[in-house]
Write a protein that holds these residues in place. Structure first.
Motif, PDB file in Angstrom:
ATOM      1  N   GLY A   1       0.794  -1.219   0.000  1.00  0.00           N
ATOM      2  CA  GLY A   1       0.000   0.000   0.000  1.00  0.00           C
ATOM      3  C   GLY A   1       0.829   1.273   0.000  1.00  0.00           C
ATOM      4  N   ARG A   2       2.113   1.151   0.121  1.00  0.00           N
ATOM      5  CA  ARG A   2       3.013   2.312   0.105  1.00  0.00           C
ATOM      6  C   ARG A   2       3.537   2.637  -1.292  1.00  0.00           C
ATOM      7  N   PHE A   3       3.264   1.757  -2.283  1.00  0.00           N
ATOM      8  CA  PHE A   3       3.878   1.915  -3.599  1.00  0.00           C
ATOM      9  C   PHE A   3       2.848   2.018  -4.720  1.00  0.00           C
ATOM     10  N   CYS A   4       3.240   2.776  -5.757  1.00  0.00           N
ATOM     11  CA  CYS A   4       2.375   3.028  -6.913  1.00  0.00           C
ATOM     12  C   CYS A   4       3.174   2.864  -8.202  1.00  0.00           C
ATOM     13  N   HIS A   5       2.533   2.295  -9.212  1.00  0.00           N
ATOM     14  CA  HIS A   5       3.116   2.203 -10.550  1.00  0.00           C
ATOM     15  C   HIS A   5       2.212   2.973 -11.505  1.00  0.00           C
ATOM     16  N   LEU A   6       2.812   3.871 -12.289  1.00  0.00           N
ATOM     17  CA  LEU A   6       2.094   4.667 -13.278  1.00  0.00           C
ATOM     18  C   LEU A   6       2.563   4.244 -14.664  1.00  0.00           C
ATOM     19  N   VAL A   7       1.647   3.676 -15.435  1.00  0.00           N
ATOM     20  CA  VAL A   7       2.012   3.104 -16.729  1.00  0.00           C
ATOM     21  C   VAL A   7       1.180   3.766 -17.823  1.00  0.00           C
ATOM     22  N   TYR A   8       1.859   4.261 -18.850  1.00  0.00           N
ATOM     23  CA  TYR A   8       1.151   4.889 -19.971  1.00  0.00           C
ATOM     24  C   TYR A   8       1.472   4.170 -21.273  1.00  0.00           C
ATOM     25  N   ASP A   9       0.756   4.564 -22.319  1.00  0.00           N
ATOM     26  CA  ASP A   9       0.863   3.918 -23.632  1.00  0.00           C
ATOM     27  C   ASP A   9       0.474   2.440 -23.530  1.00  0.00           C
ATOM     28  N   VAL A  10      -0.554   2.178 -22.705  1.00  0.00           N
ATOM     29  CA  VAL A  10      -1.036   0.818 -22.471  1.00  0.00           C
ATOM     30  C   VAL A  10      -2.027   0.459 -23.571  1.00  0.00           C
ATOM     31  N   PRO A  11      -1.779  -0.639 -24.302  1.00  0.00           N
ATOM     32  CA  PRO A  11      -2.716  -1.049 -25.354  1.00  0.00           C
ATOM     33  C   PRO A  11      -4.089  -1.402 -24.774  1.00  0.00           C
ATOM     34  N   GLY A  12      -5.117  -1.219 -25.575  1.00  0.00           N
ATOM     35  CA  GLY A  12      -6.468  -1.559 -25.158  1.00  0.00           C
ATOM     36  C   GLY A  12      -6.561  -2.980 -24.633  1.00  0.00           C
ATOM     37  N   GLY A  13      -7.303  -3.147 -23.562  1.00  0.00           N
ATOM     38  CA  GLY A  13      -7.500  -4.462 -22.984  1.00  0.00           C
ATOM     39  C   GLY A  13      -6.370  -4.937 -22.075  1.00  0.00           C
ATOM     40  N   ARG A  14      -5.353  -4.123 -21.862  1.00  0.00           N
ATOM     41  CA  ARG A  14      -4.202  -4.539 -21.037  1.00  0.00           C
ATOM     42  C   ARG A  14      -4.187  -3.885 -19.659  1.00  0.00           C
ATOM     43  N   ALA A  15      -5.155  -3.039 -19.341  1.00  0.00           N
ATOM     44  CA  ALA A  15      -5.171  -2.355 -18.051  1.00  0.00           C
ATOM     45  C   ALA A  15      -5.237  -3.348 -16.895  1.00  0.00           C
ATOM     46  N   ALA A  16      -6.031  -4.395 -17.020  1.00  0.00           N
ATOM     47  CA  ALA A  16      -6.123  -5.398 -15.958  1.00  0.00           C
ATOM     48  C   ALA A  16      -4.785  -6.107 -15.760  1.00  0.00           C
ATOM     49  N   GLN A  17      -4.064  -6.323 -16.841  1.00  0.00           N
ATOM     50  CA  GLN A  17      -2.750  -6.940 -16.735  1.00  0.00           C
ATOM     51  C   GLN A  17      -1.784  -6.038 -15.961  1.00  0.00           C
ATOM     52  N   VAL A  18      -1.886  -4.735 -16.177  1.00  0.00           N
ATOM     53  CA  VAL A  18      -1.059  -3.799 -15.416  1.00  0.00           C
ATOM     54  C   VAL A  18      -1.370  -3.947 -13.923  1.00  0.00           C
ATOM     55  N   GLY A  19      -2.646  -4.043 -13.580  1.00  0.00           N
ATOM     56  CA  GLY A  19      -3.033  -4.212 -12.178  1.00  0.00           C
ATOM     57  C   GLY A  19      -2.476  -5.486 -11.576  1.00  0.00           C
ATOM     58  N   ARG A  20      -2.591  -6.577 -12.290  1.00  0.00           N
ATOM     59  CA  ARG A  20      -2.050  -7.852 -11.792  1.00  0.00           C
ATOM     60  C   ARG A  20      -0.538  -7.785 -11.632  1.00  0.00           C
ATOM     61  N   THR A  21       0.124  -7.170 -12.606  1.00  0.00           N
ATOM     62  CA  THR A  21       1.579  -7.046 -12.564  1.00  0.00           C
ATOM     63  C   THR A  21       2.010  -6.157 -11.409  1.00  0.00           C
ATOM     64  N   ALA A  22       1.322  -5.047 -11.216  1.00  0.00           N
ATOM     65  CA  ALA A  22       1.659  -4.146 -10.107  1.00  0.00           C
ATOM     66  C   ALA A  22       1.546  -4.878  -8.774  1.00  0.00           C
ATOM     67  N   ARG A  23       0.448  -5.601  -8.583  1.00  0.00           N
ATOM     68  CA  ARG A  23       0.274  -6.338  -7.331  1.00  0.00           C
ATOM     69  C   ARG A  23       1.371  -7.388  -7.156  1.00  0.00           C
ATOM     70  N   ALA A  24       1.704  -8.099  -8.221  1.00  0.00           N
ATOM     71  CA  ALA A  24       2.763  -9.116  -8.144  1.00  0.00           C
ATOM     72  C   ALA A  24       4.120  -8.492  -7.830  1.00  0.00           C
ATOM     73  N   ARG A  25       4.293  -7.237  -8.203  1.00  0.00           N
ATOM     74  CA  ARG A  25       5.556  -6.542  -7.959  1.00  0.00           C
ATOM     75  C   ARG A  25       5.525  -5.719  -6.670  1.00  0.00           C
TER      76      ARG A  25
END
Length: 82
Positions: free
Chosen positions: A30-54
């Motif tokens: 809960g102390r960390f944030c990832h900001l990702v841009y230029d994300v292809p359509g349909g990949r936002a959920a993958q960013v969320g899963r990846t952020a949590r895994a990291r």
């Protein structure tokens, strides 16, 4: 000193290969944030899963690119019923 620390900000292509700093494992996600841009359509959920895994509980994934990618809204907000 900070409630939330951004440990990644960059393009989707870079995020896919990014490494997490070792020292972050000693702190709650809960102390960390990832900001990702230029994300292809349909990949936002993958960013969320990846952020949590990291070890980042907070994230934002937007499709925008260029000089100010943050002027675009996350895909989830664009698709939300009004």
């Amino acid at each position: 000193m900070a409630d939330l620390l951004v440990t990644f900000e960059g393009r989707w292509d870079t995020y896919r290969e990014a490494e997490v700093p070792d020292w972050t494992a000693a702190h709650p996600p809960g102390r960390f944030c990832h900001l990702v841009y230029d994300v292809p359509g349909g990949r936002a959920a993958q960013v969320g899963r990846t952020a949590r895994a990291r070890g980042a509980a907070v994230h934002c994934a937007v499709p925008g690119a260029g000089a100010n990618p943050w002027r675009s809204a996350p895909d989830e907000l664009e698709e939300a019923p009004r």
